[in-house]
Design an enzyme around this catalytic site. Structure first.
Site, PDB file in Angstrom:
ATOM      1  N   ASN A 194      19.981  20.193  -1.960  1.00 61.01           N
ATOM      2  CA  ASN A 194      21.086  20.595  -2.833  1.00 61.01           C
ATOM      3  C   ASN A 194      21.390  22.098  -2.783  1.00 61.01           C
ATOM      4  O   ASN A 194      21.721  22.686  -3.803  1.00 61.01           O
ATOM      5  CB  ASN A 194      20.762  20.211  -4.284  1.00 61.01           C
ATOM      6  CG  ASN A 194      20.532  18.732  -4.469  1.00 61.01           C
ATOM      7  OD1 ASN A 194      21.051  17.914  -3.734  1.00 61.01           O
ATOM      8  ND2 ASN A 194      19.733  18.391  -5.467  1.00 61.01           N
ATOM      9  N   ASP A 252       7.595  10.382  -6.361  1.00 65.22           N
ATOM     10  CA  ASP A 252       8.371  11.296  -7.182  1.00 65.22           C
ATOM     11  C   ASP A 252       7.497  11.801  -8.327  1.00 65.22           C
ATOM     12  O   ASP A 252       6.297  12.019  -8.137  1.00 65.22           O
ATOM     13  CB  ASP A 252       9.608  10.556  -7.700  1.00 65.22           C
ATOM     14  CG  ASP A 252      10.805  11.462  -7.889  1.00 65.22           C
ATOM     15  OD1 ASP A 252      10.778  12.277  -8.830  1.00 65.22           O
ATOM     16  OD2 ASP A 252      11.769  11.359  -7.110  1.00 65.22           O
ATOM     17  N   SER A 283      19.264  13.767  -4.585  1.00 68.89           N
ATOM     18  CA  SER A 283      18.184  12.931  -5.139  1.00 68.89           C
ATOM     19  C   SER A 283      18.726  11.628  -5.691  1.00 68.89           C
ATOM     20  O   SER A 283      18.019  10.621  -5.722  1.00 68.89           O
ATOM     21  CB  SER A 283      17.450  13.676  -6.260  1.00 68.89           C
ATOM     22  OG  SER A 283      16.612  14.676  -5.762  1.00 68.89           O
ATOM     23  N   HIS A 317      12.624  12.871 -13.553  1.00 68.64           N
ATOM     24  CA  HIS A 317      13.334  12.686 -12.288  1.00 68.64           C
ATOM     25  C   HIS A 317      13.015  11.336 -11.652  1.00 68.64           C
ATOM     26  O   HIS A 317      13.916  10.614 -11.196  1.00 68.64           O
ATOM     27  CB  HIS A 317      12.967  13.828 -11.347  1.00 68.64           C
ATOM     28  CG  HIS A 317      13.776  13.892 -10.098  1.00 68.64           C
ATOM     29  ND1 HIS A 317      13.428  13.202  -8.955  1.00 68.64           N
ATOM     30  CD2 HIS A 317      14.905  14.589  -9.788  1.00 68.64           C
ATOM     31  CE1 HIS A 317      14.307  13.463  -8.004  1.00 68.64           C
ATOM     32  NE2 HIS A 317      15.214  14.307  -8.482  1.00 68.64           N
TER      33      HIS A 317
END
Length: 505
Positions: free
Chosen positions: A193, A62, A273, A95
């Site tokens: 998304n 990530d 996520s 994130h």
């Protein structure tokens, strides 16, 4: 006399043993009550089997992870940065830290929250820059690195929706995923998304990848979540509270509009996520309980114990259902699990180099027991204490879907009372009302740029009116409190959508 001495010996041996650590119900983490997803998944029940083992590694590929976050510092391995090409995978976006907390935030440490697998280890792999972008090459290298470092699970809360964000599948990343799978690594990927039934371009034709869609607290597909036949399972992904970096990063900085800016330390996020790390964490718990299982066995267990939610999501493809940690761990026995960390003491810890009173007492008790054993070996036999098995608590009941009210006249209104949106009074009718800036919404608020395209949802089931966030960039508020799941709205309540306040009546 002989029986009395035998009882005394066993009593001293019990005093010499440290008290068995227990999972408290609820856990003593200050914001656990705001973690609706853990309760929906039956986390306390799963923890009755294992909280995870440190040798089980989940690679979070990530934007990196905050290396000093108090809820993560004890769970982190060294990791690697494939953006700057060094050994410092410090998060500069936010994130990755959020994803890591969902997986493994520490249990009972008097800090913030708890992860679904709080006893496992996180391998932070930075492949995304401060703005959240990363190259195929960096992602592929990160996947191969994680596999070589012994990760049992790779979490990929990233990607691009095919035909919307990517024109073609990523062959380089797909090859790296196959490389990891050849080394018996379970790869878990977010569905995306973009509101559409289109696949993530990094997966390709790979049925062994667990692709994860997002659902809300009522097991309905999150409005933003992608779906399709490639989805393996679903997991909570709406208003998920988790860790955020303790220092300023892109998502907490002035580079992001104030009303879309996240908080340092902890904040809510929504997305596939956030759903994906719940599945990765459950896989880590299963690997902890069954170190002899391979990746396909773990994936199969996750699929076959998922809750069927098809009745609430007609004509939507959300895999085998919403994952259930309690059911997945039911009937399993962990192989010498790591002890559950005790509740953090109220008193300060003893300084290094000194002995706490409890440790001193244990040492003295051990010494007394040892001396007494030497005296009584010829009198009484030593028995091993048999461990007790405590049955896990029942699976939490998920609220059933309710029949929608019949269409008819307006049953309520929303009136703009403050903020940037154009003043107006909006009648509410029907069972589902979407609030946002898009023409597809039933309540369209113009003039406030901080309002998302689809920001919030009001539902009327005939008995209650509820409000929930629709995956907006910074959440929805009711009476100035963040909405972490469907919450009942009453006449006079104030809804905050972006920088606009509306009164429900």
């Amino acid at each position: 006399m002989r029986r009395i001495l035998h009882v005394l010996l066993l009593g001293l041996l019990l005093l010499a043993q440290p008290a068995a650590a227990q999972v408290t119900d609820p856990p003593q983490d200050p914001r656990y009550a705001e973690q609706w997803a853990l309760q929906a998944l039956g986390a306390p029940c799963a923890w009755g089997t294992t909280i995870g083992r440190t040798e089980v590694i989940v690679a979070v590929i990530d934007s990196g992870v905050d290396p000093a976050h108090p809820d993560l510092v004890d769970r982190l391995l060294s990791g690697r940065d494939f953006v700057d090409g060094d050994d410092d995978p410090t998060d500069t976006n936010g994130h990755g830290t959020n994803v890591a907390g969902i997986i493994a935030a520490t249990l009972n440490n008097a800090e913030g929250i708890v992860g679904l697998a709080p006893g496992i280890s996180i391998l932070p792999v930075r492949v995304m820059n401060d703005r959240g972008y990363g190259s195929d090459r960096a992602i592929a290298r990160g996947i191969r690195y994680a596999a070589d470092e012994g990760a049992r699970v790779i979490n990929l809360s990233l990607g691009a929706t095919l035909m919307i964000s990517a024109e073609q599948e990523s062959a380089e990343v797909m090859r790296a995923i196959r490389y990891a799978q050849d080394r018996d690594v379970l790869v878990v990927v977010a569905a995306g998304n973009d509101f559409v039934p289109l696949p993530n371009a990094i997966v390709g034709d790979n049925p062994d990848v667990l692709v994860v869609a997002a659902v809300d607290p009522y097991d309905r597909k999150a409005d933003f979540s992608n779906s399709g036949p490639w989805v393996a399972v679903s997991a909570p992904g709406v208003q998920i509270l988790s860790t955020m970096p303790t220092y300023e990063v892109y998502l907490t900085s002035r580079a992001v509009p104030r009303d879309e800016r996240f908080r340092n330390g902890y904040d809510f996020m929504s997305g596939t996520s956030q759903a994906t790390p719940f599945v990765s964490a459950l896989a880590a718990l299963l690997f902890s309980a069954h170190p002899e299982w391979d990746a396909r066995q773990v994936a199969q267990r996750i699929r076959e114990t998922s809750v069927d939610i098809s009745d609430r999501n007609r004509q939507l493809e959300l895999g085998s259902g919403r994952i259930d940690a309690c059911a997945a761990l039911a009937g399993t026995t962990a192989a010498a699990p790591d002890p559950v960390p005790p509740i953090a003491p109220a008193l300060p810890a003893a300084p290094r180099g000194s002995l706490s009173s409890s440790l001193l007492f244990s040492l003295l008790a051990c010494l007394c027991a040892f001396v007494l054993v030497l005296l009584l070996l010829s009198i009484a036999g030593i028995r091993l204490l048999r461990p007790r098995h405590t049955p896990p608590p029942p699976v939490p009941v998920v609220p059933p879907a309710r029949a929608a009210p019949p269409p008819g006249a307006a049953w309520g209104t929303l009136t703009v009372v403050a903020g940037l949106a154009t003043a107006g009074r909006y009648p509410l009718s029907g069972a589902v009302i979407v609030i946002g800036r898009s023409d597809e919404c039933q309540v369209v608020l113009m003039g406030d740029a901080s309002i998302s395209r689809r920001h919030a949802i009001v539902r009327n089931d005939g008995r209650n009116v509820t409000l929930e966030d629709a995956g907006s960039s910074h959440g929805t508020f009711l009476n100035r409190r963040p909405v972490s799941g469907p919450i009942v709205v009453r006449s006079g309540d104030i809804l905050q959508i972006g920088r606009t306040e509306l009164r429900f009546g």
